[in-house]
Enzyme design. Structure first.
Site, PDB file in Angstrom:
ATOM      1  CB  SER A   1      -1.023  -0.103   1.098  1.00  0.00           C
ATOM      2  OG  SER A   1      -1.412   1.387   1.377  1.00  0.00           O
TER       3      SER A   1
ATOM      4  CE1 TYR B   1      -4.542  -3.036   4.196  1.00  0.00           C
ATOM      5  CE2 TYR B   1      -3.680  -0.816   4.086  1.00  0.00           C
ATOM      6  CZ  TYR B   1      -4.339  -2.006   3.530  1.00  0.00           C
ATOM      7  OH  TYR B   1      -4.277  -2.366   2.280  1.00  0.00           O
TER       8      TYR B   1
ATOM      9  CE  LYS C   1      -1.695  -4.703   2.515  1.00  0.00           C
ATOM     10  NZ  LYS C   1      -1.532  -5.681   1.766  1.00  0.00           N
TER      11      LYS C   1
END
Length: 259
Positions: A144, A157, A161
């Protein structure tokens, strides 16, 4: 001849969003592929959609919990046995956790690390011997842009990533002698059924979400999953034969706007 004619791919998270778009594009480019998702019905639906549009497509839907190493190896080995080998691995599967890092609980860390990092690790570990046996191949891991830049409210998150980017670079270094290229794709805001459903639960229509949800990008819009899939295709095919160990940002200029 498609860019992936004669190639075999395995795509995780293939039951929705970027994974499904990548599977469709790979089929258009001639690849045979396994579409793997924890949700077996979603994998079946994606495969049926591909076959409906491309009757000649050779696609194998599979259900597997890739956070479990044994399940992952069985799935990867089954795909290679069915297709006669493996040339490309695309790791898309991921989950999200919302909240500040200071409030994060051990259970949420365990769950997001298991899917976003360890499932990718397990898939790479299972696939690498098969890629080596073919004289090389390509691994594309979906990270990401926020694994590069960071933000408030989704730190768990974003940490996972960022780890995917680091994993990709190190694997590229370790496997270059075996002819395996490893790269990461770092998407920005990408409109998927997940985001549309989550907005709907907040009383926000898809039209409103599309109009207002990605104003922090230079392009002032969301990416479509297929736009990200085209970047994955580039890294998977021979057109990127001199590209390895990179993290390719596909974010509509969001990271430039925040620099």
């Amino acid at each position: 001849m498609g860019r992936l004619q004669g190639k075999v791919a395995l795509i995780t998270g293939g039951g929705g969003g970027i994974g499904t778009a990548t599977a469709m594009l790979f089929a258009e480019e001639g690849a045979g592929m396994a579409v793997v998702d924890r949700d077996g019905a979603a994998a079946d639906a994606a495969a049926a959609d591909i076959r409906g549009r491309l009757p000649s497509a050779d696609v194998m839907p599979m259900a597997a919990d890739l956070s479990d190493e044994a399940q992952t190896k069985r799935a990867v080995d089954a795909a290679a046995a069915y297709f006669g080998g493996l040339d490309i691995l695309v790791n898309v599967a991921g989950i999200r956790v919302y909240g500040a890092l200071a409030d994060a609980e051990p259970d949420s860390w365990d769950s997001i690390l298991a899917v976003n990092l360890m499932a990718t690790v397990h898939c790479c570990k299972a696939a690498i011997p098969l890629l080596r046996s073919r004289g090389g191949g390509s691994i594309v891991n979906v990270s990401s842009v926020f694994g590069v830049t960071g933000r408030a409210g989704m730190g768990q998150y974003d940490v996972t990533k960022a780890a995917v980017v680091s994993l990709s670079r190190t694997l590229a270094i370790e496997e270059v002698g075996n002819g395996i290229r490893v790269n990461a794709v770092c998407p920005g805001p990408t409109i998927t059924p997940f985001h549309i459903q989550r907005a709907k639960e907040r009383g926000v229509s898809e039209e409103e979400l599309r109009r207002t949800g990605a104003q922090h990008t230079l392009m002032k819009r969301w990416a479509e999953p297929r736009e990200v899939a085209h970047t994955i295709l580039f890294l998977a095919c021979d057109e990127s034969s001199f590209v390895t160990g990179t993290a390719l940002v596909v974010d509509g200029g969001a990271s430039a706007a925040s620099a």
